[in-house]
Design an enzyme around this catalytic site. Structure first.
Site, mmCIF file in Angstrom:
data_model
loop_
_atom_site.group_PDB
_atom_site.id
_atom_site.type_symbol
_atom_site.label_atom_id
_atom_site.label_comp_id
_atom_site.label_asym_id
_atom_site.label_seq_id
_atom_site.Cartn_x
_atom_site.Cartn_y
_atom_site.Cartn_z
ATOM 1 N N TYR A 182 64.738 71.922 -23.999
ATOM 2 C CA TYR A 182 66.046 71.374 -23.685
ATOM 3 C C TYR A 182 66.267 70.142 -24.401
ATOM 4 O O TYR A 182 66.595 69.092 -23.971
ATOM 5 C CB TYR A 182 65.540 70.762 -22.053
ATOM 6 N N CYS A 203 76.438 54.923 -29.198
ATOM 7 C CA CYS A 203 77.147 53.709 -28.697
ATOM 8 C C CYS A 203 76.671 53.785 -27.047
ATOM 9 O O CYS A 203 77.750 54.089 -26.211
ATOM 10 C CB CYS A 203 78.630 53.795 -28.914
ATOM 11 N N GLU A 204 75.664 53.520 -26.945
ATOM 12 C CA GLU A 204 75.238 53.810 -25.198
ATOM 13 C C GLU A 204 73.613 53.011 -25.511
ATOM 14 O O GLU A 204 72.841 53.253 -26.087
ATOM 15 C CB GLU A 204 74.810 55.316 -25.033
ATOM 16 N N GLY A 210 58.780 76.872 -14.966
ATOM 17 C CA GLY A 210 58.502 75.384 -14.663
ATOM 18 C C GLY A 210 57.113 74.920 -14.786
ATOM 19 O O GLY A 210 56.822 74.178 -14.345
ATOM 20 N N TYR A 266 66.629 62.337 -17.666
ATOM 21 C CA TYR A 266 65.557 62.351 -16.687
ATOM 22 C C TYR A 266 64.856 61.467 -16.826
ATOM 23 O O TYR A 266 63.530 61.502 -16.062
ATOM 24 C CB TYR A 266 64.680 63.697 -16.882
ATOM 25 N N GLY A 283 59.814 78.937 -19.893
ATOM 26 C CA GLY A 283 60.491 78.531 -21.005
ATOM 27 C C GLY A 283 59.934 77.374 -21.901
ATOM 28 O O GLY A 283 59.231 77.330 -23.068
ATOM 29 N N ARG A 297 66.878 64.127 -22.801
ATOM 30 C CA ARG A 297 66.237 64.340 -21.734
ATOM 31 C C ARG A 297 65.571 62.746 -21.203
ATOM 32 O O ARG A 297 65.388 62.315 -20.213
ATOM 33 C CB ARG A 297 64.702 65.110 -22.027
#
Ligand SMILES: Cc1ncc(COP(=O)(O)O)c(C=O)c1O
Length: 464
Positions: free
Chosen positions: A420, A390-391, A273, A363, A317, A359
């Site tokens: 990620y 398409c968003e 983290g 997030y 990570g 992400r």
């Protein structure tokens, strides 16, 4: 480091968030957002000794560019700073066989959290004894495979998992495990909260006694060796305050185990983290500072509790792979959009999007970007970099100043996409997931190739 936006705005001009760098710097890189070899030459981005426009002329865009020297340097920095610890690279951030080998070569261990990640690690030749296996819902067959492979530690996350392990150990088969506990601490970005936060799927609660009960249960299982307790408190953490509270609570449990069960647990894991800089507002601590602070905390607590210090491990990570990668896109369309009040936001559409970086949508993550293929003297505009899906939420970079002459065919590069992004990439709209190209000393190597339409069709069984 915080850059306040101190420039004069034209009336009605759209203001970005306060941390956006001044638009006068628009062609320059903000060094701490980029991998160590990244720099610009006449406006062209260079990484790993290669000009990015030349690189993508061969591999096309979008493409992830992985700076191998930077990745290895960050891995080594953790290994050296935490020399008395075991450092497990969290493969969920990004994993492929090349990266698994680099991790092994740099002396780190590897965390996996699925059968797929385990397959990649084993294919790369990682020593099974140096692999940790996470997951809140490991199946019996996954556990059987992990035990048979001699995985160094399985991080147990439920009583069901203990039961499954009991069913496959004994008769010579043994499992070495840690128990993932919930320390009641949640840390994200600059904040940590040391109350509640029991209401999530990971771990066994210290507060309600489940963690102690799991320890008792594992100690009683003949084929299971308990190495210690494991705690992971969150992501994008910038200081050691949250780790301190978690360590105190986990060590208190460890002391209780020693008092009541007469067992000294030899290891403890404080999870991952550790934060990275996505924008100029982020100022991560360096590994050496974190190591000093975390060691002091554990030493102090163990002395206070009168227990021996366990061997510690951590699981970074993002802090290893995040800054080592950038994503390169080609601009397809540029659309000024007039907002209420008359300000204009420039929508720059690129040839990827939420399928290669979820992400921002998932997030509300912040990223930055730069024009990677040329310099420009054009006055800056506040741009939003969006994908081709398409968003409406298909946003890559919410706010960034780009030269006002940004146009189709330009290359844009987004730093900090190592963690990620490729690992969470999808085939939404049947997008082909981009390649990962490792660059080092002027040499490029495709370590993950671009998917093809044949790859997409390979799983489509037709109308049989
Ligand atoms: C148990 C565990 N360890 C390590 C990590 C790695 O976190 P990071 O990539 O933020 O360092 C995670 C991330 O979710 C995790 O769940």
């Amino acid at each position: 480091m915080t850059h306040e936006a101190g420039w004069a705005h034209a009336p009605g001009a759209l203001r970005g968030p306060s941390w956006l760098r001044e638009p006068g710097d628009v062609n320059d890189l903000v060094p701490h957002l980029w991998s160590q070899t990244a720099h610009k030459v006449d406006g062209e981005l260079h990484v790993g000794g290669l000009a990015v426009p030349d690189l993508v002329a061969n591999v096309n865009t979008p493409a992830y560019v992985l700076d191998e020297a930077d990745f290895r340097a960050r891995a080594r920095a953790f290994r050296d700073a935490f020399a008395a610890y075991d450092v497990f690279y969290a493969g969920k951030a990004f994993l492929c066989t090349a990266v698994a080998r680099w991790i092994q070569e740099e002396g780190l261990c590897l965390d996996v959290c699925s059968a797929g990640e385990l397959t990649v690690a084993l294919r790369a030749g990682v020593d099974p004894a140096r692999i940790g296996y996470h997951g809140n819902n490991k199946t019996l067959s996954e556990l059987r495979r992990a035990v048979a492979a001699g995985i160094g530690r399985i991080v147990v996350d439920s009583f069901d998992e203990i039961e499954r392990l009991e069913s496959i150990t004994g008769d010579g088969a043994t499992a070495r495990v840690m128990i993932r506990v919930t320390a009641g601490v949640e840390a994200h970005t600059h904040e940590y909260i040391a109350t509640a936060h029991e209401d999530q799927k990971f771990g066994l609660s210290i507060t309600n006694g489940q963690a102690f009960e799991a320890v008792r249960r594992v100690l009683a299982a003949p084929g299971i060796e308990l190495l210690g307790l494991h705690s992971h408190i969150g992501s994008q953490i910038f200081d050691s305050a949250g780790f301190e509270v978690a360590a105190r609570r986990v060590l208190a449990l460890q002391a209780r185990v020693s008092d009541e069960l007469g067992v000294t647990l030899p290891e403890m894991d404080l999870g991952g983290g550790f934060g990275i800089a996505y924008t100029t507002q982020d100022d991560p601590a360096d590994p050496a500072q974190l190591a000093t602070e975390m060691s002091k905390i554990v030493e102090h607590e163990c002395r206070a509790l009168g227990i021996p210090e366990p061997r510690l491990s951590i699981e970074p990570g993002r802090a290893i792979v995040g800054p080592a990668m950038c994503t390169v896109y080609t601009v397809g369309t540029v659309k000024p959009v007039q907002l209420d009040g008359g300000a204009v936001r420039t929508y720059v559409s690129v040839d990827g999007g939420m399928s290669d970086n979820i992400r921002t949508a998932l997030y509300d993550a912040d990223y930055s970007c730069t024009l990677a293929s040329r310099a420009s003297d054009a006055p800056p505009v506040l741009a939003r970099v969006v994908g081709k899906h398409c968003e409406a939420g298909d946003i890559v970079v919410k706010d960034e100043f780009l030269p006002g002459d940004v146009r189709p065919g330009d290359l844009l590069a987004v730093p900090g996409t190592g963690a990620y992004c490729r690992s969470m990439a999808s085939n939404y709209n049947h997008a082909l997931r981009p390649p990962v190209v490792a660059v080092r000393d002027g040499v490029a190597r495709v370590v993950v190739r671009r998917e093809t339409e044949d790859d997409l069709l390979a799983t489509d069984m037709g109308d049989l």
